[in-house]
Design an enzyme around this catalytic site. Structure first.
Site, PDB file in Angstrom:
ATOM      1  N   ARG A  37       0.825  -1.220   0.000  1.00 12.34           N
ATOM      2  CA  ARG A  37       0.000   0.000   0.000  1.00 12.34           C
ATOM      3  C   ARG A  37       0.858   1.267   0.000  1.00 12.34           C
ATOM      4  O   ARG A  37       0.452   2.298  -0.548  1.00 12.34           O
ATOM      5  CB  ARG A  37      -0.927   0.009   1.206  1.00 12.34           C
ATOM      6  CG  ARG A  37      -2.048  -0.973   1.030  1.00 12.34           C
ATOM      7  CD  ARG A  37      -3.028  -0.891   2.157  1.00 12.34           C
ATOM      8  NE  ARG A  37      -4.177  -1.725   1.863  1.00 12.34           N
ATOM      9  CZ  ARG A  37      -5.101  -2.052   2.730  1.00 12.34           C
ATOM     10  NH1 ARG A  37      -5.027  -1.623   3.973  1.00 12.34           N
ATOM     11  NH2 ARG A  37      -6.104  -2.813   2.370  1.00 12.34           N
ATOM     12  N   LYS A 198     -19.695 -14.500   2.094  1.00 14.26           N
ATOM     13  CA  LYS A 198     -21.133 -14.274   2.293  1.00 14.26           C
ATOM     14  C   LYS A 198     -21.863 -13.664   1.104  1.00 14.26           C
ATOM     15  O   LYS A 198     -21.388 -12.705   0.495  1.00 14.26           O
ATOM     16  CB  LYS A 198     -21.322 -13.324   3.482  1.00 14.26           C
ATOM     17  CG  LYS A 198     -20.869 -13.908   4.794  1.00 14.26           C
ATOM     18  CD  LYS A 198     -21.156 -12.916   5.889  1.00 14.26           C
ATOM     19  CE  LYS A 198     -20.726 -13.472   7.237  1.00 14.26           C
ATOM     20  NZ  LYS A 198     -20.829 -12.414   8.258  1.00 14.26           N
TER      21      LYS A 198
HETATM   22  P1  ADP Z   1     -12.740 -10.793  -0.388  1.00 19.87           P
HETATM   23  O1  ADP Z   1     -11.958 -10.191   0.763  1.00 19.87           O
HETATM   24  O2  ADP Z   1     -11.844 -11.241  -1.504  1.00 19.87           O
HETATM   25  O3  ADP Z   1     -13.869  -9.909  -0.843  1.00 19.87           O
HETATM   26  P2  ADP Z   1     -14.425 -12.287   1.425  1.00 19.87           P
HETATM   27  O4  ADP Z   1     -13.949 -11.447   2.553  1.00 19.87           O
HETATM   28  O5  ADP Z   1     -15.828 -12.143   0.994  1.00 19.87           O
HETATM   29  O6  ADP Z   1     -13.432 -12.129   0.165  1.00 19.87           O
HETATM   30  O7  ADP Z   1     -14.268 -13.834   1.782  1.00 19.87           O
HETATM   31  C1  ADP Z   1     -13.038 -14.439   2.074  1.00 19.87           C
HETATM   32  C2  ADP Z   1     -13.219 -15.582   3.023  1.00 19.87           C
HETATM   33  O8  ADP Z   1     -14.151 -16.522   2.507  1.00 19.87           O
HETATM   34  C3  ADP Z   1     -11.932 -16.335   3.243  1.00 19.87           C
HETATM   35  O9  ADP Z   1     -11.540 -16.192   4.591  1.00 19.87           O
HETATM   36  C4  ADP Z   1     -12.290 -17.791   2.914  1.00 19.87           C
HETATM   37  O10 ADP Z   1     -11.749 -18.721   3.824  1.00 19.87           O
HETATM   38  C5  ADP Z   1     -13.795 -17.771   3.018  1.00 19.87           C
HETATM   39  N1  ADP Z   1     -14.379 -18.873   2.259  1.00 19.87           N
HETATM   40  C6  ADP Z   1     -14.224 -19.174   0.951  1.00 19.87           C
HETATM   41  N2  ADP Z   1     -14.879 -20.296   0.624  1.00 19.87           N
HETATM   42  C7  ADP Z   1     -15.459 -20.768   1.754  1.00 19.87           C
HETATM   43  C8  ADP Z   1     -16.263 -21.905   2.067  1.00 19.87           C
HETATM   44  N3  ADP Z   1     -16.590 -22.814   1.139  1.00 19.87           N
HETATM   45  N4  ADP Z   1     -16.671 -22.062   3.353  1.00 19.87           N
HETATM   46  C9  ADP Z   1     -16.328 -21.150   4.283  1.00 19.87           C
HETATM   47  N5  ADP Z   1     -15.589 -20.052   4.041  1.00 19.87           N
HETATM   48  C10 ADP Z   1     -15.153 -19.855   2.799  1.00 19.87           C
END
Ligand code: ADP
Ligand code: MG
Length: 394
Positions: A37, A198
């Site tokens: 960053r 989510k």
């Molecule tokens: P980003 O930061 O890229 O937007 P998110 O914060 O929405 O992504 O989600 C990331 C999290 O989702 C990670 O910690 C990952 O472990 C979790 N995750 C991905 N697939 C699954 C799953 N099948 N079950 C539970 N958690 C999951």
């Protein structure tokens, strides 16, 4: 389109400039663990300094909630910046008030200093106008290069613009150009990949891409919620029980749209989420009991890859599995390889996905990596971000 003024549109020589940066970096034992960053802001810093500005940088770091916190002072960040620039960076112990005023008055053209963590002050997150006025007081110009905090209306992102002219930094400008390019000039076929935890975090982004993209490929915990909404039991998998109706509604919306919504046809499942733990591949209809779906399966990865190979533009947010626990980063890796070999113009956003692709050594394969997490999502939703709105129009 980029319709805001940027540092390229103004004369900065001799000006006292307050620049908001996103130096909210991870620390480890009092040291900066990852300085990406900081590096991202260097082009704007160098441009302003070589243009003869007197430059003060301001950022938040962590969540001190309006109070001083010894472990969240900006000193380690100032030290790292100083090494990166090969130049002295004076660090002050406050972000506004007399100390700042005096220091700024004594600066020469091309000098650089760093203010203290903005979030030590309650007025920052409250966007308090008295604090915003105090922040602005020593300066002639405000430059915002902190795209990652542009979705927050805080004193240092929005409030300060009421008192001094506000323009975008080079990073802010690039982010807006790249992200709006996806929304305004979709190259077809356009595929959106959405993963992460989510559905509830990303409903509006899902809706946006359902109307914009040709394909929407879903993975991660989010896919479990969609599969549960289709009636699969999903065993002990993570999914959002209170979002089943909403997810069913989105599936219906997809049926009525031009966009093809694709859900996993197989999943990697385990009973115990540990590195290298025993896992199997199951169809959604077979998952029950203690099984947890933690990644997309090989058939899904191949199906998605085939779709991506034919795409001209790809946007991606959120990892497709629990990438932190190998081998459940497999699906994310295979899909990243497909993005790379497709030759499509690709844009990714989201803190966890960016970390996942960096860990896999795949981030160099992406056309543009957004530095925003929540800000990128809100931009794609089509919301007007307060930190962008506050900038002067061209
Ligand atoms: P980003 O930061 O890229 O937007 P998110 O914060 O929405 O992504 O989600 C990331 C999290 O989702 C990670 O910690 C990952 O472990 C979790 N995750 C991905 N697939 C699954 C799953 N099948 N079950 C539970 N958690 C999951
Ligand atoms: Mg995240």
């Amino acid at each position: 389109m980029f319709e805001k003024k940027s540092v390229e549109d103004i004369e900065v020589k001799g000006k006292k400039v307050l620049m908001r940066v996103d130096f909210n970096v991870p620390l480890e034992a009092g040291q900066v663990r990852d300085d990406s960053r900081i590096r991202a802001a260097i082009p704007t810093i160098e441009m302003l300094l070589s243009g003869g500005a007197r430059l003060a940088l301001a950022s938040h770091l962590g969540r001190p909630k309006g109070q001083y916190a010894e472990d969240l002072v900006m000193d380690p960040v100032a030290e790292r910046l100083s090494v990166l620039l090969g130049k002295k960076v004076s660090k002050l112990n406050s972000s506004a008030g007399r100390e700042v005023k005096t220091a700024v008055e004594q600066m020469s053209e091309g000098d650089l200093l760093m203010l203290e963590n903005l979030r030590f002050e309650k007025g920052e997150e409250e966007n308090d106008s008295a604090y915003a006025r105090e922040l602005a007081e020593p300066f002639d110009l405000f430059v915002n290069d902190a795209f990652g905090t542009a979705h927050r209306a805080h004193a240092s992102t929005a409030g300060v613009a009421a008192y001094i002219p506000a323009v975008a930094g080079l990073l802010m400008k690039k982010e807006i150009e790249e992200l709006s390019n996806c929304l305004e000039n979709p190259q077809r076929p356009m595929s959106a990949i959405l993963g992460g935890a989510k559905v509830s975090d990303k409903i509006n982004v899902i809706k946006r891409f359902l109307t914009l993209a040709d394909n929407l490929l879903v993975g991660g915990g989010m896919a479990n919620t969609f599969l549960a909404a289709k009636g699969h039991k999903m065993g002990a998998s993570f999914y959002e029980k209170d979002l089943l109706e909403e997810a069913a509604e989105l599936i219906k919306e997809a049926d009525e749209s031009r966009c093809r919504l694709m859900l996993p046809v197989d999943l990697a499942v385990t009973k115990e989420l540990k590195p290298g733990s025993y896992s199997e591949v199951m169809a959604p209809s077979d998952i029950d009991g203690e099984w947890k779906a933690v990644d997309i399966g090989p058939e899904t990865a191949a199906l998605y890859s085939g779709q991506l190979e034919q795409s001209e533009m790809i946007v991606w947010n959120g990892p497709l599995g629990v990438f932190e626990v190998p081998p459940f980063d497999n699906g994310t890796e295979i899909v990243a390889e497909a993005v790379a070999s497709s030759g499509a113009y690709s844009v990714i956003g989201g803190g966890d996905l960016v970390a996942a692709l960096e860990g896999l050594g795949m981030s160099g394969e992406i056309s543009f990596i957004s530095t925003g997490g929540g800000a990128t999502l809100e931009f794609w939703e089509g919301k007007e971000l307060p930190g962008i709105k506050a900038l002067q129009d061209k």
